[in-house]
Design an enzyme around this catalytic site. Structure first.
Site, PDB file in Angstrom:
ATOM      1  N   PRO A  85       0.828  -1.219   0.000  1.00 40.90           N
ATOM      2  CA  PRO A  85       0.000   0.000   0.000  1.00 40.90           C
ATOM      3  C   PRO A  85       0.856   1.261   0.000  1.00 40.90           C
ATOM      4  O   PRO A  85       0.363   2.338  -0.318  1.00 40.90           O
ATOM      5  CB  PRO A  85      -0.830  -0.125   1.274  1.00 40.90           C
ATOM      6  CG  PRO A  85      -0.169  -1.167   2.099  1.00 40.90           C
ATOM      7  CD  PRO A  85       0.615  -2.041   1.190  1.00 40.90           C
ATOM      8  N   GLU A 112       3.400  -6.820   8.108  1.00 40.61           N
ATOM      9  CA  GLU A 112       3.734  -5.396   7.953  1.00 40.61           C
ATOM     10  C   GLU A 112       4.632  -5.137   6.741  1.00 40.61           C
ATOM     11  O   GLU A 112       5.122  -4.034   6.557  1.00 40.61           O
ATOM     12  CB  GLU A 112       4.411  -4.866   9.220  1.00 40.61           C
ATOM     13  CG  GLU A 112       3.529  -4.911  10.454  1.00 40.61           C
ATOM     14  CD  GLU A 112       2.230  -4.115  10.287  1.00 40.61           C
ATOM     15  OE1 GLU A 112       2.295  -2.954   9.872  1.00 40.61           O
ATOM     16  OE2 GLU A 112       1.158  -4.690  10.567  1.00 40.61           O
ATOM     17  N   ARG A 154      -3.480  -9.178 -20.416  1.00 43.31           N
ATOM     18  CA  ARG A 154      -4.402  -8.912 -21.534  1.00 43.31           C
ATOM     19  C   ARG A 154      -3.834  -7.926 -22.538  1.00 43.31           C
ATOM     20  O   ARG A 154      -4.388  -7.754 -23.617  1.00 43.31           O
ATOM     21  CB  ARG A 154      -5.795  -8.516 -21.025  1.00 43.31           C
ATOM     22  CG  ARG A 154      -5.851  -7.290 -20.193  1.00 43.31           C
ATOM     23  CD  ARG A 154      -7.200  -7.153 -19.503  1.00 43.31           C
ATOM     24  NE  ARG A 154      -8.291  -6.899 -20.434  1.00 43.31           N
ATOM     25  CZ  ARG A 154      -8.473  -5.749 -21.078  1.00 43.31           C
ATOM     26  NH1 ARG A 154      -7.617  -4.754 -20.917  1.00 43.31           N
ATOM     27  NH2 ARG A 154      -9.500  -5.596 -21.895  1.00 43.31           N
ATOM     28  N   ASP A 169     -10.723   0.156 -24.423  1.00 43.30           N
ATOM     29  CA  ASP A 169     -10.931   0.022 -22.979  1.00 43.30           C
ATOM     30  C   ASP A 169     -11.050   1.374 -22.300  1.00 43.30           C
ATOM     31  O   ASP A 169     -10.491   2.357 -22.767  1.00 43.30           O
ATOM     32  CB  ASP A 169      -9.702  -0.632 -22.323  1.00 43.30           C
ATOM     33  CG  ASP A 169      -9.615  -2.103 -22.601  1.00 43.30           C
ATOM     34  OD1 ASP A 169     -10.613  -2.691 -22.991  1.00 43.30           O
ATOM     35  OD2 ASP A 169      -8.503  -2.638 -22.421  1.00 43.30           O
TER      36      ASP A 169
HETATM   37  N1  ADE Z   1      -0.764  -5.020   0.060  1.00 39.45           N
HETATM   38  C1  ADE Z   1      -1.628  -4.592   0.993  1.00 39.45           C
HETATM   39  N2  ADE Z   1      -2.385  -3.608   0.517  1.00 39.45           N
HETATM   40  C2  ADE Z   1      -2.001  -3.392  -0.768  1.00 39.45           C
HETATM   41  C3  ADE Z   1      -2.398  -2.495  -1.787  1.00 39.45           C
HETATM   42  N3  ADE Z   1      -3.361  -1.593  -1.607  1.00 39.45           N
HETATM   43  N4  ADE Z   1      -1.773  -2.556  -2.969  1.00 39.45           N
HETATM   44  C4  ADE Z   1      -0.783  -3.445  -3.157  1.00 39.45           C
HETATM   45  N5  ADE Z   1      -0.367  -4.318  -2.237  1.00 39.45           N
HETATM   46  C5  ADE Z   1      -0.963  -4.296  -1.050  1.00 39.45           C
END
Ligand code: ADE
Length: 230
Positions: A85, A112, A154, A169
């Protein structure tokens, strides 16, 4: 293209055997290998994590098994993708760039995340991309890897059939920018008192193209004003 995915839950990647990506594998357009990170541990408990230096909640994945697993697969023209994230946001333009590469390696972390020295070390050997699929937190990188692999696969020439072009797309680069796709309809022409827009039944291809562009621009303006100008 060759893709290696490393995870402590290799079964999470099973859906890649289905549908479009499965067919690309069967057809030899994609060579996909899934690896279990725990095969690269040396202790009886097959340990892959430990508590974070500096304290705090959760566990951090150990550099040692990741180093061993990645040493086996990374070569100079690999792109190592670490879903997290805290990465750069994945987009269609990133998918387009990745579709040009010869070898992608996905390091799916859990808890984590992975000891940051793993990314630092492999950045000296290959391109490393930390990628987020959106502003929310998943339990691990596997689902994010599925998303990125499907979006990239794809775009590999030959994976989509002739009738399914990626050029129309949502988010595809056009002379009008990256737009959401116009609404689509199929038979019957009337369903529950709802009619298909007349122009789509007209057979006038120039008028249809004009209508679709106008719908796409209107949708993009309403739903994704951030895309305008991209
Ligand atoms: N791992 C945990 N959350 C994630 C996200 N939003 N994007 C990519 N990998 C992740």
């Amino acid at each position: 293209m060759r893709i290696d995915v490393i995870s402590i839950f290799p079964e999470y990647l099973n859906p890649l055997q289905l549908s479009l990506v499965g067919k690309a594998i069967e057809g030899g357009l994609l060579d996909l290998k899934i690896h279990n990170l725990r095969d690269n541990t040396a202790d009886p408990h097959r340990t892959v994590d430990d508590s974070p230096y500096g304290g705090g909640p959760g566990m951090v994945m150990l550099a040692e098994p990741w180093g061993a697993a990645l040493d086996e697969v990374i070569v100079a023209d690999s792109v190592l993708i670490i879903p997290t994230p805290s990465g750069e946001v994945f987009s269609q333009s990133v998918a387009e760039q990745l579709a040009q590469k010869r070898h992608l390696v996905f390091a799916c972390g859990r808890y984590e995340g992975i000891d940051s020295r793993v990314a630092d070390h492999f950045a000296t050997k290959a391109q490393v991309l930390e990628l987020s699929i959106g502003d929310y937190v998943l339990a691990g990188g596997e689902v994010a890897a599925l998303v990125v692999i499907e979006a990239v696969a794809r775009l590999i020439p030959g994976v989509l059939g002739n009738s399914e072009s990626a050029a129309d797309d949502s988010f595809a680069a056009t002379e009008h920018g990256r737009l959401l796709e116009a609404p689509v309809y199929t038979k019957p022409a009337s369903w529950r008192d709802l009619a298909v827009p007349e122009v789509l039944l007209s057979g006038n291809h120039a008028e249809i193209a004009k209508w679709r562009l106008q719908q796409a621009q209107q949708r993009t303006q309403q739903r994704r004003p951030d895309l305008t100008g991209d």
